[in-house]
Design a protein around this motif. Structure first.
Motif, PDB file in Angstrom:
ATOM      1  N   HIS A  51       1.006  -1.171   0.087  1.00  0.00           N
ATOM      2  CA  HIS A  51      -0.054  -0.198  -0.181  1.00  0.00           C
ATOM      3  C   HIS A  51       0.948   1.295   0.134  1.00  0.00           C
ATOM      4  O   HIS A  51       0.657   2.218  -0.698  1.00  0.00           O
ATOM      5  CB  HIS A  51      -0.713   0.037   1.340  1.00  0.00           C
ATOM      6  CG  HIS A  51      -1.850  -1.025   1.360  1.00  0.00           C
ATOM      7  ND1 HIS A  51      -2.623  -1.468   2.469  1.00  0.00           N
ATOM      8  CD2 HIS A  51      -2.176  -1.842   0.457  1.00  0.00           C
ATOM      9  CE1 HIS A  51      -3.296  -2.487   2.318  1.00  0.00           C
ATOM     10  NE2 HIS A  51      -3.264  -2.774   0.798  1.00  0.00           N
ATOM     11  N   ALA A  52       1.967   1.166   0.614  1.00  0.00           N
ATOM     12  CA  ALA A  52       2.897   2.372   0.819  1.00  0.00           C
ATOM     13  C   ALA A  52       3.536   2.574  -0.420  1.00  0.00           C
ATOM     14  O   ALA A  52       3.636   3.905  -1.085  1.00  0.00           O
ATOM     15  CB  ALA A  52       3.915   2.080   1.732  1.00  0.00           C
ATOM     16  N   ILE A  53       4.092   1.490  -1.164  1.00  0.00           N
ATOM     17  CA  ILE A  53       4.642   1.734  -2.429  1.00  0.00           C
ATOM     18  C   ILE A  53       3.455   2.340  -3.464  1.00  0.00           C
ATOM     19  O   ILE A  53       3.630   3.241  -4.338  1.00  0.00           O
ATOM     20  CB  ILE A  53       4.924   0.511  -2.896  1.00  0.00           C
ATOM     21  CG1 ILE A  53       6.126  -0.338  -2.253  1.00  0.00           C
ATOM     22  CG2 ILE A  53       5.266   0.563  -4.679  1.00  0.00           C
ATOM     23  CD1 ILE A  53       6.494  -1.424  -2.673  1.00  0.00           C
ATOM     24  N   GLY A  54       2.254   1.713  -3.437  1.00  0.00           N
ATOM     25  CA  GLY A  54       1.019   2.390  -4.222  1.00  0.00           C
ATOM     26  C   GLY A  54       0.883   4.064  -4.079  1.00  0.00           C
ATOM     27  O   GLY A  54       0.679   4.820  -5.019  1.00  0.00           O
ATOM     28  N   LEU A  55       0.770   4.365  -2.626  1.00  0.00           N
ATOM     29  CA  LEU A  55       0.625   5.664  -2.143  1.00  0.00           C
ATOM     30  C   LEU A  55       1.818   6.462  -2.679  1.00  0.00           C
ATOM     31  O   LEU A  55       1.613   7.552  -3.285  1.00  0.00           O
ATOM     32  CB  LEU A  55       0.208   5.813  -0.851  1.00  0.00           C
ATOM     33  CG  LEU A  55      -1.072   5.254  -0.372  1.00  0.00           C
ATOM     34  CD1 LEU A  55      -1.075   5.010   1.055  1.00  0.00           C
ATOM     35  CD2 LEU A  55      -2.224   6.312  -0.728  1.00  0.00           C
ATOM     36  N   TYR A  56       3.133   5.983  -2.329  1.00  0.00           N
ATOM     37  CA  TYR A  56       4.371   6.986  -2.752  1.00  0.00           C
ATOM     38  C   TYR A  56       4.172   7.079  -4.296  1.00  0.00           C
ATOM     39  O   TYR A  56       4.731   8.208  -4.707  1.00  0.00           O
ATOM     40  CB  TYR A  56       5.632   6.117  -2.449  1.00  0.00           C
ATOM     41  CG  TYR A  56       6.052   6.321  -0.801  1.00  0.00           C
ATOM     42  CD1 TYR A  56       5.683   7.376  -0.025  1.00  0.00           C
ATOM     43  CD2 TYR A  56       6.361   4.917  -0.235  1.00  0.00           C
ATOM     44  CE1 TYR A  56       6.165   7.299   1.168  1.00  0.00           C
ATOM     45  CE2 TYR A  56       6.613   4.958   1.074  1.00  0.00           C
ATOM     46  CZ  TYR A  56       6.566   6.311   1.945  1.00  0.00           C
ATOM     47  OH  TYR A  56       6.963   6.316   3.157  1.00  0.00           O
ATOM     48  N   GLY A  57       3.746   5.992  -4.952  1.00  0.00           N
ATOM     49  CA  GLY A  57       3.792   6.071  -6.605  1.00  0.00           C
ATOM     50  C   GLY A  57       2.942   7.094  -6.901  1.00  0.00           C
ATOM     51  O   GLY A  57       3.261   7.748  -8.051  1.00  0.00           O
ATOM     52  N   LEU A  58       2.075   7.251  -6.185  1.00  0.00           N
ATOM     53  CA  LEU A  58       0.964   8.639  -6.849  1.00  0.00           C
ATOM     54  C   LEU A  58       1.681   9.742  -6.461  1.00  0.00           C
ATOM     55  O   LEU A  58       1.510  11.080  -7.195  1.00  0.00           O
ATOM     56  CB  LEU A  58      -0.349   8.366  -5.826  1.00  0.00           C
ATOM     57  CG  LEU A  58      -1.333   7.251  -6.324  1.00  0.00           C
ATOM     58  CD1 LEU A  58      -2.544   7.492  -5.305  1.00  0.00           C
ATOM     59  CD2 LEU A  58      -1.812   7.204  -7.815  1.00  0.00           C
ATOM     60  N   LEU A  59       2.553  10.038  -5.512  1.00  0.00           N
ATOM     61  CA  LEU A  59       3.376  11.382  -4.908  1.00  0.00           C
ATOM     62  C   LEU A  59       4.619  11.534  -5.963  1.00  0.00           C
ATOM     63  O   LEU A  59       5.076  12.413  -6.127  1.00  0.00           O
ATOM     64  CB  LEU A  59       3.515  11.210  -3.586  1.00  0.00           C
ATOM     65  CG  LEU A  59       2.684  11.151  -2.782  1.00  0.00           C
ATOM     66  CD1 LEU A  59       2.906  10.927  -1.469  1.00  0.00           C
ATOM     67  CD2 LEU A  59       1.959  12.476  -2.834  1.00  0.00           C
ATOM     68  N   LEU A 123      -6.761   2.352  -5.971  1.00  0.00           N
ATOM     69  CA  LEU A 123      -5.914   1.992  -5.244  1.00  0.00           C
ATOM     70  C   LEU A 123      -6.598   1.574  -3.855  1.00  0.00           C
ATOM     71  O   LEU A 123      -6.303   0.464  -3.246  1.00  0.00           O
ATOM     72  CB  LEU A 123      -4.986   3.052  -4.739  1.00  0.00           C
ATOM     73  CG  LEU A 123      -3.476   2.308  -4.009  1.00  0.00           C
ATOM     74  CD1 LEU A 123      -2.738   1.406  -5.098  1.00  0.00           C
ATOM     75  CD2 LEU A 123      -2.769   3.833  -3.682  1.00  0.00           C
ATOM     76  N   ALA A 124      -7.732   2.364  -3.453  1.00  0.00           N
ATOM     77  CA  ALA A 124      -8.320   2.021  -2.241  1.00  0.00           C
ATOM     78  C   ALA A 124      -9.411   0.766  -2.569  1.00  0.00           C
ATOM     79  O   ALA A 124      -9.472  -0.072  -1.589  1.00  0.00           O
ATOM     80  CB  ALA A 124      -9.450   3.258  -1.995  1.00  0.00           C
ATOM     81  N   ALA A 125      -9.801   0.580  -3.747  1.00  0.00           N
ATOM     82  CA  ALA A 125     -10.623  -0.434  -3.687  1.00  0.00           C
ATOM     83  C   ALA A 125      -9.953  -2.078  -3.559  1.00  0.00           C
ATOM     84  O   ALA A 125     -10.213  -2.728  -3.179  1.00  0.00           O
ATOM     85  CB  ALA A 125     -11.206  -0.506  -5.401  1.00  0.00           C
ATOM     86  N   ARG A 126      -8.396  -1.751  -3.945  1.00  0.00           N
ATOM     87  CA  ARG A 126      -7.601  -3.128  -3.922  1.00  0.00           C
ATOM     88  C   ARG A 126      -7.291  -3.195  -2.479  1.00  0.00           C
ATOM     89  O   ARG A 126      -7.290  -4.318  -1.978  1.00  0.00           O
ATOM     90  CB  ARG A 126      -6.477  -2.854  -4.927  1.00  0.00           C
ATOM     91  CG  ARG A 126      -5.488  -4.215  -4.993  1.00  0.00           C
ATOM     92  CD  ARG A 126      -4.753  -4.174  -6.051  1.00  0.00           C
ATOM     93  NE  ARG A 126      -3.501  -3.587  -5.379  1.00  0.00           N
ATOM     94  CZ  ARG A 126      -2.886  -2.704  -6.200  1.00  0.00           C
ATOM     95  NH1 ARG A 126      -3.123  -2.492  -7.625  1.00  0.00           N
ATOM     96  NH2 ARG A 126      -1.745  -1.825  -5.759  1.00  0.00           N
TER      97      ARG A 126
END
Lengths: 250, 160
Positions: A51-59, A123-126
């Motif tokens: 999840h962190a990788i996904g969120l950092y990826g958005l940034l 991302l949230a759905a997953r």
């Protein structure tokens, strides 16, 4: 991505929470109380890091910067809450943290799943699918140990960690702008109220009696700009390998 | 610029991507597992560039980099493709419903890994018994739980 500074700070807070709690969970690899739990807890840690990788990826425009960004920032540039940062040396503390954190995490993803921003909503759905496994795990484990908590260790952990967990709801400084933009509709205060109801209902369902008082963590975190005691040692550990050769390709 | 029609190149890329197996299940294609979401071919300055959009089973799957590298190698080996850009998409959400019957059969036959039936039940891939119970929701990988067949006493893994 063209997120506003307010949204970036908001997402960074969630990303840092996921990263650090995931990293703390990994300290139980090979040390879990029994084999199946070792696998389960590592699985949860992997999801949080994912999840962190996904969120950092958005940034981050360039995912190549990921390790540098996640690990080599100055400590004042993190926006994590203290619950995600602190070391839990005892299994009962780690278990209680996992329950308190995942109860909150599920609410945060639920709020983001309703965002008009398609990337964060996807991302949230997953993540919501994965959180359902985490919550089931917390309930299965906590309900069993609660029934046998003759030494009172679980209740003691809840009393000490619930006030720290309240710091999850310490909003980043510009959260009102995030709400005004409509990026997310539930404020941290809204989610905190629901979280409080949920954890108290869990405790009652497990037949435990635990009361606690505010430890002042929300105020001390100062909108997540202050790090907890012991953060620097944790941060050093996290960056130890990467720092050996910052130019290396992994 | 290539003289090969773009639709043909897309088909070539699709076949190349489908030739990549999941690192956990050699012999089972990532396409059959439902990881492939989009395949496009764009005109790059030096020739056609394939853009492959994949979705992970679970966010924390440690095999994602390996899968992306394998796809990159398979696609760039095509003579009609100059480069390949592999992207992990944030959506849609993967579920076992995305798996093809071929993948489901291969997993059961080769790996004793099964899917939950629509009625929620589990069938042992070794002896065919329905007397199978999940022992642990977390298995050897993010996407598998551990079950046990009470009839033939074999461990059975369940895609979740």
């Amino acid at each position: 991505m063209t997120y506003s500074a307010a949204v970036r700070d908001y997402l960074l807070a969630f990303a840092d929470d996921e990263h650090l709690v995931g990293a703390r969970h990994t300290s139980w690899i090979g040390l879990g109380p029994f084999l199946e739990e070792d696998l389960a807890f590592c699985s949860i840690a992997q999801d949080e890091l994912g999840h962190a990788i996904g969120l950092y990826g958005l940034l981050l425009a360039d995912v190549g910067e990921l390790d540098t960004f996640a690990l080599l920032r100055a400590s004042q540039d993190y926006r994590s809450c203290w619950l995600a940062e602190i070391e839990c040396r005892d299994w009962n503390d780690s278990l209680v943290r996992h329950w308190l954190y995942d109860r909150a995490e599920a609410l945060r993803w639920e709020a983001l799943a309703a965002s008009p921003d398609a990337d964060i909503a996807a991302l949230a759905a997953r993540a919501q699918r994965e959180e359902s496994f985490h919550l089931a795990h917390a309930d299965q484990f906590m309900s069993r140990v609660a029934a046998n908590d003759t030494s009172g260790r679980i209740v003691d952990s809840i009393r000490r960690l619930a006030p720290v967990a309240a710091g999850i709801w310490d909003a980043t400084a510009a959260e009102s702008d995030v709400l005004a933009e409509g990026f997310v509709t539930d404020s941290s205060a809204d989610l905190a109220a629901r979280w409080n109801d949920q954890i108290r209902a869990d405790i009652a369902r497990w037949g435990l009696a635990a009361e606690w008082s505010d430890a002042g963590v929300v105020a001390a975190q100062q909108h997540r700009t202050q790090r907890s005691e012991g953060f620097d040692a944790f941060h050093d550990d996290l960056q130890r390998v990467l720092s050996l050769d910052t130019a290396a390709t992994w | 610029m290539s003289s090969v029609p773009a639709t043909t190149v897309v088909d070539q890329v699709r076949r190349a991507v489908a030739s990549v197996d999941d690192p956990e299940y050699p012999g089972v294609s990532i396409a059959d597992l439902g990881l492939v979401e989009t395949i496009e071919v764009e005109d790059g300055s030096d020739g056609p560039v394939a853009v492959v959009g994949l979705i992970p089973t679970f966010s924390g799957c440690p095999a994602l980099d390996m899968i992306a590298t394998d796809v990159q190698h398979a696609v760039t080996a095509l003579t009609d493709v100059r480069d390949c850009d592999v992207r992990w998409l944030s959506g849609p959400v993967w579920s076992t419903a995305r798996m093809s019957p071929a993948a489901t059969a291969s997993l059961a036959d080769q790996y004793t890994v099964v899917l939950r039936r629509k009625d929620g039940g589990l069938r042992c891939p070794v002896c065919g018994s329905d007397d199978v119970a999940v022992q642990s929701d977390a298995g050897p990988t993010r996407c598998r739980a551990i079950a046990w067949c009470a009839s033939c006493r074999n461990p059975v893994e369940v895609m979740r």
